[in-house]
Design an enzyme around this catalytic site. Structure first.
Site, mmCIF file in Angstrom:
data_model
loop_
_atom_site.group_PDB
_atom_site.id
_atom_site.type_symbol
_atom_site.label_atom_id
_atom_site.label_comp_id
_atom_site.label_asym_id
_atom_site.label_seq_id
_atom_site.Cartn_x
_atom_site.Cartn_y
_atom_site.Cartn_z
ATOM 1 N N ASP A 220 0.636 -1.147 0.040
ATOM 2 C CA ASP A 220 0.026 -0.140 0.042
ATOM 3 C C ASP A 220 0.771 1.176 -0.055
ATOM 4 O O ASP A 220 2.096 1.183 -0.010
ATOM 5 C CB ASP A 220 -0.974 -0.156 1.189
ATOM 6 C CG ASP A 220 -0.319 -0.476 2.357
ATOM 7 O OD1 ASP A 220 0.909 -0.343 2.695
ATOM 8 O OD2 ASP A 220 -1.024 -0.912 3.509
ATOM 9 N N ASP B 115 -6.953 -2.608 14.719
ATOM 10 C CA ASP B 115 -8.760 -3.115 14.304
ATOM 11 C C ASP B 115 -8.551 -4.117 13.412
ATOM 12 O O ASP B 115 -9.722 -4.721 12.764
ATOM 13 C CB ASP B 115 -9.115 -1.929 13.622
ATOM 14 C CG ASP B 115 -8.638 -1.432 12.141
ATOM 15 O OD1 ASP B 115 -7.549 -2.222 11.688
ATOM 16 O OD2 ASP B 115 -8.842 -0.418 11.681
ATOM 17 N N HIS C 281 -6.955 -4.916 10.402
ATOM 18 C CA HIS C 281 -6.741 -4.958 9.092
ATOM 19 C C HIS C 281 -5.411 -5.366 8.477
ATOM 20 O O HIS C 281 -4.435 -5.544 9.196
ATOM 21 C CB HIS C 281 -7.027 -3.362 8.573
ATOM 22 C CG HIS C 281 -5.851 -2.321 9.056
ATOM 23 N ND1 HIS C 281 -6.097 -1.267 9.663
ATOM 24 C CD2 HIS C 281 -4.431 -2.425 8.626
ATOM 25 C CE1 HIS C 281 -4.959 -0.652 9.856
ATOM 26 N NE2 HIS C 281 -3.936 -1.389 9.410
ATOM 27 N N GLU D 6 -9.473 -1.838 5.783
ATOM 28 C CA GLU D 6 -10.201 -1.470 6.921
ATOM 29 C C GLU D 6 -11.407 -2.247 7.198
ATOM 30 O O GLU D 6 -12.114 -3.073 6.440
ATOM 31 C CB GLU D 6 -10.561 -0.207 7.061
ATOM 32 C CG GLU D 6 -9.271 0.941 6.791
ATOM 33 C CD GLU D 6 -8.567 1.039 8.191
ATOM 34 O OE1 GLU D 6 -8.554 0.058 8.858
ATOM 35 O OE2 GLU D 6 -7.862 2.081 8.288
HETATM 36 C C1 GLP Z 1 -0.425 0.144 8.540
HETATM 37 C C2 GLP Z 1 -0.248 -0.768 7.231
HETATM 38 C C3 GLP Z 1 -0.158 -2.157 7.357
HETATM 39 C C4 GLP Z 1 0.427 -2.522 8.873
HETATM 40 C C5 GLP Z 1 -0.216 -1.599 10.171
HETATM 41 C C6 GLP Z 1 0.352 -2.132 11.304
HETATM 42 O O1 GLP Z 1 -1.750 0.456 8.566
HETATM 43 N N1 GLP Z 1 -1.142 -0.294 6.148
HETATM 44 O O2 GLP Z 1 0.287 -2.807 6.488
HETATM 45 O O3 GLP Z 1 0.359 -4.029 9.120
HETATM 46 O O4 GLP Z 1 -0.028 -0.112 9.640
HETATM 47 O O5 GLP Z 1 1.547 -1.150 11.597
HETATM 48 P P1 GLP Z 1 2.312 -1.603 12.725
HETATM 49 O O6 GLP Z 1 3.389 -2.487 12.284
HETATM 50 O O7 GLP Z 1 3.481 -0.154 12.783
HETATM 51 O O8 GLP Z 1 1.922 -1.765 13.903
#
Ligand code: GLP
Length: 265
Positions: free
Chosen positions: A67, A136, A138, A143
């Site tokens: 993404d 959440d 995702h 989402e």
């Molecule tokens: C963002 C990314 C996800 C990732 C999530 C959790 O939303 N789009 O791909 O898994 O953050 O991030 P973190 O690893 O910093 O908790």
């Protein structure tokens, strides 16, 4: 799902990197799906170490990131393209033209998303998709409420995600409200998924993903439909799982099996 629980986040990173490295050694021209966020940073650090100290060769590897934030230039310090350069690409021998991150500033997003999917197909599909998880539940930026058949598209970020990700920005107001993201359907087409989670803040999402019902309200739960998912957790992220003993039994059997047939392939 194969569920592996390590004691702490550093061990999660080493374990995750070992799966990726095994694939790169076995299939030097493999296609990796990559993730951003705090969770995979240690895994990338370990891959860089394997490259420098053990000659892990990325010269034929192709990558597709999950993404990108809408509106951020690739050079923006909080863009996911910039993240990938700083945390991995600049330190390994990957060819820049083989690395793909969705374009957060496309003029025609519909066309750009279709082209991203097309590029994945032309590369032969993703062999191993690395995933983190939002608090959440995702995956990528799918989402709660995202279609479980969704493809690469624009997605509005949930307020919880904006709050979570504000730590990377100067303030919450600076977090983009939209992202381009691979869909759940896109992710499910990868040949293997490697989901990582560390810390107490992910425990509820992980419980729902692994032991809850499949629901679009927790898009990671769609991984229950995937035939080859490995989940690597630290103790905190695993703390709400109810079937820990069984996962440990499976790991013991897996180790015996691997001794018989050789390493993960
Ligand atoms: C963002 C990314 C996800 C990732 C999530 C959790 O939303 N789009 O791909 O898994 O953050 O991030 P973190 O690893 O910093 O908790």
């Amino acid at each position: 799902m194969r569920v592996i629980v390590e004691e702490h986040a550093d061990a999660v990173a080493v374990r995750a990197a070992s799966f990726i490295a095994a694939l790169v050694r076995r299939k030097p021209d493999c296609v990796l799906g990559l993730a951003t966020g705090g969770t995979p940073v240690g895994t990338y650090r370990e891959l860089i170490r394997l490259h420098r100290e053990e000659g892990l060769d990325f010269s034929q590897v192709t990558t597709f990131n999950l993404d990108e934030y809408v509106g951020l230039a690739p050079t923006h310090p909080q863009s996911y393209r910039h993240f990938m350069q700083v945390h991995l690409f600049d330190h390994i021998n990957i060819r820049p033209e083989r690395t793909h991150v969705p374009d957060g500033r496309a003029l025609d997003f519909e066309a750009a998303c279709a082209q991203y999917e097309q590029r994945i197909r032309e590369a032969g599909g993703i062999d191993l998709q690395l995933l983190g998880i939002g608090s959440d539940g995702h995956i990528a930026f799918n989402e709660p409420g995202s279609s479980l058949g969704s493809r690469t598209r624009l997605k509005t970020l949930a307020r919880e995600t904006i709050r979570d990700n504000a730590r990377f920005f100067a303030s919450e107001d600076e977090v983009p409200r939209m992202a381009v993201t691979m869909g759940v359907g896109t992710i499910l087409e990868s040949r293997r998924c490697l989901l990582l989670a560390t810390g107490r803040s992910k425990a509820e999402a992980i419980r729902a993903t692994i032991e809850g019902p499949v629901t679009a309200q927790v898009t990671a739960s769609a991984l229950q439909f995937h035939r080859e998912v490995i989940v690597v957790l630290d103790e905190e992220a695993a703390s709400l799982l109810e079937r820990r003993e069984y996962y440990e039994d499976v790991e013991r059997s897996q180790r015996l099996y691997e001794q018989q047939i050789g390493r993960f392939g």
